[in-house]
Write a protein that holds these residues in place. Structure first.
Motif, PDB file in Angstrom:
ATOM      1  N   ARG A 134      11.391  -3.435  -9.155  1.00  0.00           N
ATOM      2  CA  ARG A 134      11.506  -2.082  -8.644  1.00  0.00           C
ATOM      3  C   ARG A 134      12.736  -1.380  -9.217  1.00  0.00           C
ATOM      4  N   THR A 135      12.515  -0.241  -9.815  1.00  0.00           N
ATOM      5  CA  THR A 135      13.611   0.582 -10.311  1.00  0.00           C
ATOM      6  C   THR A 135      14.040   1.532  -9.203  1.00  0.00           C
ATOM      7  N   GLN A 136      15.125   2.258  -9.431  1.00  0.00           N
ATOM      8  CA  GLN A 136      15.574   3.241  -8.450  1.00  0.00           C
ATOM      9  C   GLN A 136      14.507   4.309  -8.221  1.00  0.00           C
ATOM     10  N   ASP A 137      13.794   4.679  -9.283  1.00  0.00           N
ATOM     11  CA  ASP A 137      12.741   5.700  -9.148  1.00  0.00           C
ATOM     12  C   ASP A 137      11.584   5.189  -8.301  1.00  0.00           C
ATOM     13  N   TRP A 140      12.609   5.052  -4.650  1.00  0.00           N
ATOM     14  CA  TRP A 140      12.568   6.388  -4.055  1.00  0.00           C
ATOM     15  C   TRP A 140      11.124   6.789  -3.762  1.00  0.00           C
ATOM     16  N   ALA A 141      10.232   6.549  -4.713  1.00  0.00           N
ATOM     17  CA  ALA A 141       8.827   6.918  -4.528  1.00  0.00           C
ATOM     18  C   ALA A 141       8.222   6.191  -3.337  1.00  0.00           C
ATOM     19  N   LEU A 142       8.575   4.930  -3.162  1.00  0.00           N
ATOM     20  CA  LEU A 142       8.064   4.150  -2.036  1.00  0.00           C
ATOM     21  C   LEU A 142       8.529   4.748  -0.711  1.00  0.00           C
ATOM     22  N   ASN A 143       9.819   5.055  -0.608  1.00  0.00           N
ATOM     23  CA  ASN A 143      10.358   5.622   0.629  1.00  0.00           C
ATOM     24  C   ASN A 143       9.803   7.021   0.889  1.00  0.00           C
ATOM     25  N   LEU A 144       9.643   7.816  -0.162  1.00  0.00           N
ATOM     26  CA  LEU A 144       9.088   9.159  -0.002  1.00  0.00           C
ATOM     27  C   LEU A 144       7.634   9.084   0.483  1.00  0.00           C
ATOM     28  N   THR A 145       6.876   8.107  -0.029  1.00  0.00           N
ATOM     29  CA  THR A 145       5.507   7.914   0.428  1.00  0.00           C
ATOM     30  C   THR A 145       5.482   7.594   1.923  1.00  0.00           C
ATOM     31  N   ALA A 146       6.427   6.757   2.349  1.00  0.00           N
ATOM     32  CA  ALA A 146       6.516   6.424   3.778  1.00  0.00           C
ATOM     33  C   ALA A 146       6.868   7.659   4.599  1.00  0.00           C
ATOM     34  N   ALA A 147       7.784   8.495   4.083  1.00  0.00           N
ATOM     35  CA  ALA A 147       8.172   9.712   4.795  1.00  0.00           C
ATOM     36  C   ALA A 147       6.981  10.664   4.920  1.00  0.00           C
ATOM     37  N   ARG A 148       6.216  10.804   3.861  1.00  0.00           N
ATOM     38  CA  ARG A 148       5.041  11.678   3.898  1.00  0.00           C
ATOM     39  C   ARG A 148       3.985  11.149   4.860  1.00  0.00           C
ATOM     40  N   GLN A 149       3.829   9.842   4.896  1.00  0.00           N
ATOM     41  CA  GLN A 149       2.854   9.249   5.819  1.00  0.00           C
ATOM     42  C   GLN A 149       3.272   9.510   7.263  1.00  0.00           C
ATOM     43  N   ASP A 171       0.575   1.216  -4.535  1.00  0.00           N
ATOM     44  CA  ASP A 171       0.205   1.758  -5.840  1.00  0.00           C
ATOM     45  C   ASP A 171       1.329   2.588  -6.445  1.00  0.00           C
ATOM     46  N   VAL A 172       2.262   3.093  -5.635  1.00  0.00           N
ATOM     47  CA  VAL A 172       3.371   3.853  -6.200  1.00  0.00           C
ATOM     48  C   VAL A 172       4.288   2.948  -7.018  1.00  0.00           C
ATOM     49  N   LEU A 173       4.174   1.635  -6.794  1.00  0.00           N
ATOM     50  CA  LEU A 173       5.037   0.697  -7.508  1.00  0.00           C
ATOM     51  C   LEU A 173       4.319   0.007  -8.653  1.00  0.00           C
TER      52      LEU A 173
END
Length: 217
Positions: A134-137, A140-149, A171-173
């Motif tokens: 997992r990169t920093q990007d 971030w995408a994983l956490n943002l997906t959780a926030a949107r959910q 799938d974001v990863l």
């Protein structure tokens, strides 16, 4: 892997056991004892004999115990355990052990690799099986997906500090459906608090993504 490396290991191990016995006999007779270097303790010999009279202690007893349990399971007609929890014998999770060997192949001794390949048909894990780094990007995408959910379900982003969000896909990863270990758990409340603490360093696009969800700065 060419040849049969077990013979050398067994020969050296039994030589160590023989030196230990000879030293004990010399002590009992009141004679000078030669150097104990390379000798094996009696307790060590007993441990190995209890697991398998044909032991080759180039590795620890826990490894050989699990190896023998897996071998007995397969020889009795069972299939090779491939996942944690598949087969548990005498308190040992054999599937977890097999996976640990496959993913830790480079740390094994050549004789261990030979045994796994030739007696159990265990092979090292391929690159496609290894966890995605997992990169920093992607984090971030994983956490943002959780926030949107969370926002989609609750209608706001007022997330308690201790709240965790469960994502059914990763799938974001990785571009694949479903994580290798099941649903992904995101500590969403903690992440949002940490984001607030570093607001000044946040790229404009990332801040905008959270603003769309009603982020409270």
């Amino acid at each position: 892997m060419g040849g049969h490396p077990i013979g050398v290991g067994a020969k050296n191990a039994r030589a160590a056991a023989r030196r230990a016995r000879e030293n004990e006999e010399l002590r009992a007779a009141g004679l000078p004892v030669r150097s104990a270097a390379g000798a094996m303790t009696e307790a060590r010999q007993d441990e190995l004999d209890a697991i398998d009279p044909g032991w080759c202690p180039a590795w620890d007893t826990a490894w050989q115990r699990c190896y023998r349990l897996v071998q007995n399971h397969v020889q009795a007609g069972g299939t090779l355990p491939e996942a944690a929890g598949d087969v548990v014998v005498q308190g040992e999770d054999l599937g977890r052990w097999v996976n640990a060997q496959r993913f830790g192949w480079e740390q094994l001794l050549p004789v261990q690799q030979w045994l796994l390949e030739n007696t159990l048909k265990v092979t090292p894990a391929g690159e496609e099986e290894r966890p995605v780094k997992r990169t920093q990007d992607t984090i971030w995408a994983l956490n943002l997906t959780a926030a949107r959910q969370f926002h989609s379900r609750e209608g706001h982003l007022r997330v308690p500090r201790k709240h965790v969000e469960h994502l059914e896909t990763e799938d974001v990863l990785s571009g694949r459906q479903g994580g290798a270990d099941g649903p992904v758990v995101v500590k969403l409340g903690t992440w949002l608090d940490n984001v607030r603490e570093r607001t000044a360093k946040l790229p404009e696009q990332r801040r905008a993504d959270l603003d769309q969800l009603g982020m409270r700065w």
